[in-house]
Design a protein around this motif. Structure first.
Motif, PDB file in Angstrom:
ATOM      1  N   ALA A   1       4.114  -8.216   3.478  1.00 14.52           N
ATOM      2  CA  ALA A   1       2.974  -7.361   3.130  1.00 14.52           C
ATOM      3  C   ALA A   1       1.972  -8.145   2.284  1.00 14.52           C
ATOM      4  O   ALA A   1       2.339  -9.026   1.510  1.00 14.52           O
ATOM      5  CB  ALA A   1       3.458  -6.140   2.366  1.00 14.52           C
TER       6      ALA A   1
ATOM      7  N   LYS B   1      -2.367  -6.678  -1.712  1.00 15.47           N
ATOM      8  CA  LYS B   1      -2.948  -5.356  -1.930  1.00 15.47           C
ATOM      9  C   LYS B   1      -1.953  -4.260  -1.538  1.00 15.47           C
ATOM     10  O   LYS B   1      -1.769  -3.284  -2.269  1.00 15.47           O
ATOM     11  CB  LYS B   1      -4.237  -5.195  -1.120  1.00 15.47           C
ATOM     12  CG  LYS B   1      -4.948  -3.879  -1.409  1.00 15.47           C
ATOM     13  CD  LYS B   1      -6.142  -3.654  -0.504  1.00 15.47           C
ATOM     14  CE  LYS B   1      -7.274  -4.565  -0.822  1.00 15.47           C
ATOM     15  NZ  LYS B   1      -8.491  -4.253  -0.060  1.00 15.47           N
ATOM     16  N   VAL B   2      -1.283  -4.440  -0.419  1.00 15.54           N
ATOM     17  CA  VAL B   2      -0.302  -3.447   0.025  1.00 15.54           C
ATOM     18  C   VAL B   2       0.855  -3.367  -0.969  1.00 15.54           C
ATOM     19  O   VAL B   2       1.291  -2.277  -1.338  1.00 15.54           O
ATOM     20  CB  VAL B   2       0.205  -3.787   1.444  1.00 15.54           C
ATOM     21  CG1 VAL B   2       1.403  -2.938   1.823  1.00 15.54           C
ATOM     22  CG2 VAL B   2      -0.912  -3.613   2.457  1.00 15.54           C
ATOM     23  N   ARG B   3       1.328  -4.527  -1.407  1.00 15.11           N
ATOM     24  CA  ARG B   3       2.420  -4.520  -2.386  1.00 15.11           C
ATOM     25  C   ARG B   3       2.002  -3.818  -3.672  1.00 15.11           C
ATOM     26  O   ARG B   3       2.752  -3.015  -4.223  1.00 15.11           O
ATOM     27  CB  ARG B   3       2.856  -5.946  -2.714  1.00 15.11           C
ATOM     28  CG  ARG B   3       3.639  -6.594  -1.621  1.00 15.11           C
ATOM     29  CD  ARG B   3       4.081  -7.957  -2.059  1.00 15.11           C
ATOM     30  NE  ARG B   3       4.734  -8.655  -0.970  1.00 15.11           N
ATOM     31  CZ  ARG B   3       5.535  -9.675  -1.139  1.00 15.11           C
ATOM     32  NH1 ARG B   3       5.788 -10.130  -2.341  1.00 15.11           N
ATOM     33  NH2 ARG B   3       6.089 -10.253  -0.107  1.00 15.11           N
TER      34      ARG B   3
ATOM     35  N   LEU C   1      -0.299  -1.543  -4.128  1.00 17.71           N
ATOM     36  CA  LEU C   1      -0.416  -0.100  -3.908  1.00 17.71           C
ATOM     37  C   LEU C   1       0.958   0.557  -3.784  1.00 17.71           C
ATOM     38  O   LEU C   1       1.158   1.670  -4.278  1.00 17.71           O
ATOM     39  CB  LEU C   1      -1.271   0.178  -2.668  1.00 17.71           C
ATOM     40  CG  LEU C   1      -2.756  -0.149  -2.828  1.00 17.71           C
ATOM     41  CD1 LEU C   1      -3.482  -0.059  -1.490  1.00 17.71           C
ATOM     42  CD2 LEU C   1      -3.407   0.752  -3.863  1.00 17.71           C
ATOM     43  N   GLN C   2       1.911  -0.134  -3.165  1.00 13.04           N
ATOM     44  CA  GLN C   2       3.268   0.415  -3.081  1.00 13.04           C
ATOM     45  C   GLN C   2       3.897   0.535  -4.464  1.00 13.04           C
ATOM     46  O   GLN C   2       4.518   1.553  -4.788  1.00 13.04           O
ATOM     47  CB  GLN C   2       4.143  -0.473  -2.183  1.00 13.04           C
ATOM     48  CG  GLN C   2       3.816  -0.371  -0.716  1.00 13.04           C
ATOM     49  CD  GLN C   2       4.570  -1.388   0.127  1.00 13.04           C
ATOM     50  OE1 GLN C   2       5.026  -2.413  -0.370  1.00 13.04           O
ATOM     51  NE2 GLN C   2       4.692  -1.106   1.411  1.00 13.04           N
ATOM     52  N   TRP C   3       3.748  -0.502  -5.267  1.00 14.92           N
ATOM     53  CA  TRP C   3       4.321  -0.463  -6.613  1.00 14.92           C
ATOM     54  C   TRP C   3       3.667   0.616  -7.462  1.00 14.92           C
ATOM     55  O   TRP C   3       4.338   1.314  -8.217  1.00 14.92           O
ATOM     56  CB  TRP C   3       4.198  -1.822  -7.293  1.00 14.92           C
ATOM     57  CG  TRP C   3       5.076  -2.872  -6.686  1.00 14.92           C
ATOM     58  CD1 TRP C   3       6.284  -2.683  -6.061  1.00 14.92           C
ATOM     59  CD2 TRP C   3       4.823  -4.269  -6.639  1.00 14.92           C
ATOM     60  NE1 TRP C   3       6.792  -3.891  -5.633  1.00 14.92           N
ATOM     61  CE2 TRP C   3       5.918  -4.882  -5.973  1.00 14.92           C
ATOM     62  CE3 TRP C   3       3.793  -5.078  -7.075  1.00 14.92           C
ATOM     63  CZ2 TRP C   3       5.996  -6.249  -5.760  1.00 14.92           C
ATOM     64  CZ3 TRP C   3       3.879  -6.443  -6.864  1.00 14.92           C
ATOM     65  CH2 TRP C   3       4.960  -7.020  -6.210  1.00 14.92           C
TER      66      TRP C   3
ATOM     67  N   ALA D   1       2.337   3.327  -6.338  1.00 11.02           N
ATOM     68  CA  ALA D   1       2.737   4.635  -5.822  1.00 11.02           C
ATOM     69  C   ALA D   1       4.098   5.046  -6.377  1.00 11.02           C
ATOM     70  O   ALA D   1       4.385   6.236  -6.515  1.00 11.02           O
ATOM     71  CB  ALA D   1       2.778   4.607  -4.297  1.00 11.02           C
ATOM     72  N   GLN D   2       4.934   4.068  -6.721  1.00 14.21           N
ATOM     73  CA  GLN D   2       6.254   4.377  -7.260  1.00 14.21           C
ATOM     74  C   GLN D   2       6.190   4.837  -8.709  1.00 14.21           C
ATOM     75  O   GLN D   2       6.887   5.755  -9.111  1.00 14.21           O
ATOM     76  CB  GLN D   2       7.157   3.152  -7.155  1.00 14.21           C
ATOM     77  CG  GLN D   2       7.495   2.799  -5.732  1.00 14.21           C
ATOM     78  CD  GLN D   2       8.236   1.475  -5.628  1.00 14.21           C
ATOM     79  OE1 GLN D   2       8.475   0.798  -6.626  1.00 14.21           O
ATOM     80  NE2 GLN D   2       8.577   1.095  -4.423  1.00 14.21           N
TER      81      GLN D   2
ATOM     82  N   TYR E   1      -6.865   3.140  -9.154  1.00 13.71           N
ATOM     83  CA  TYR E   1      -5.445   3.008  -8.832  1.00 13.71           C
ATOM     84  C   TYR E   1      -4.645   2.458 -10.011  1.00 13.71           C
ATOM     85  O   TYR E   1      -3.461   2.735 -10.146  1.00 13.71           O
ATOM     86  CB  TYR E   1      -5.230   2.083  -7.630  1.00 13.71           C
ATOM     87  CG  TYR E   1      -5.806   2.615  -6.342  1.00 13.71           C
ATOM     88  CD1 TYR E   1      -5.313   3.780  -5.765  1.00 13.71           C
ATOM     89  CD2 TYR E   1      -6.837   1.954  -5.700  1.00 13.71           C
ATOM     90  CE1 TYR E   1      -5.835   4.273  -4.588  1.00 13.71           C
ATOM     91  CE2 TYR E   1      -7.372   2.437  -4.517  1.00 13.71           C
ATOM     92  CZ  TYR E   1      -6.866   3.593  -3.972  1.00 13.71           C
ATOM     93  OH  TYR E   1      -7.383   4.071  -2.804  1.00 13.71           O
TER      94      TYR E   1
END
Length: 194
Positions: free
Chosen positions: A6, A9-11, A13-15, A17-18, A97
């Motif tokens: 990934a 940026k995706v990583r 956003l995933q972190w 989101a957690q 974010y």
């Protein structure tokens, strides 16, 4: 063919989101990911004042940057990823974010029911953050009531002997409550009586 990793940026956003991350914490995790080093999930340290950002087992609140760096990998890329990561952090902040104030509020909200002001402020300082004056005053105003509630859940009754009293005091001090508040709780004083 293995799946493509990934993007940063995706990583990020995933972190996010957690759970909330401080800018410093997310930057350290992103730099590790950009350098191609494995980014372990946030580990939980053993309890104690010397451990970095410890918490109850499983809450995942330790600082991932505290993991040792492994620069001894063969063919390690000496590319500096800091400008790319800083630009991404600015982008995340500009779009809401990533927010240090939201991280502070989240950390205080999750910690104030179990820990005293000293512990909360120490954890925030490890992230390079500090609560504003209003938040700090609000924590001071509620510390005695919070300490009494923690003491009540753990013990529920005044100490029968000096050894037990010392054990109760050590427990509250270990949770980060100030010495004045600890003495008042052990004596059984409430805000009205003090």
């Amino acid at each position: 063919m293995p799946p493509r990793p990934a993007s940063l940026k995706v990583r990020a956003l995933q972190w996010l989101a957690q759970r909330e991350h401080s800018r410093a914490e997310l930057r350290a995790r992103l730099l590790r990911a950009a350098a191609g080093r494995p980014v372990p999930p946030p580990a939980v340290s053993a309890p104690g004042w010397a451990a970095p950002l410890e918490g109850p087992a499983g809450d995942g609140d330790t600082f991932a940057a505290d993991a040792p760096d492994d620069d001894s990998q063969a063919g390690a890329d000496p590319v500096d990823h800091a400008p790319e990561v800083d630009a991404l952090l600015d982008w995340l902040s500009a779009r809401g974010y990533l927010s240090d104030q939201r991280f502070i509020d989240s950390r205080i909200h999750t910690r104030q029911g179990r820990y005293g002001n000293l512990r909360i402020e120490r954890e925030l300082a490890q992230h390079g953050l500090a609560p504003d004056a209003d938040t700090r005053q609000q924590l001071r105003d509620t510390e005695l009531a919070r300490a009494h509630e923690v003491w009540q859940r753990k013990y529920g009754a005044p100490a029968a002997d000096p050894g037990e009293r010392l054990r109760q005091m050590r427990f509250l001090a270990g949770r980060g409550f100030s010495s004045d508040v600890v003495r008042r709780v052990i004596r059984g004083l409430t805000d009205d009586e003090a």
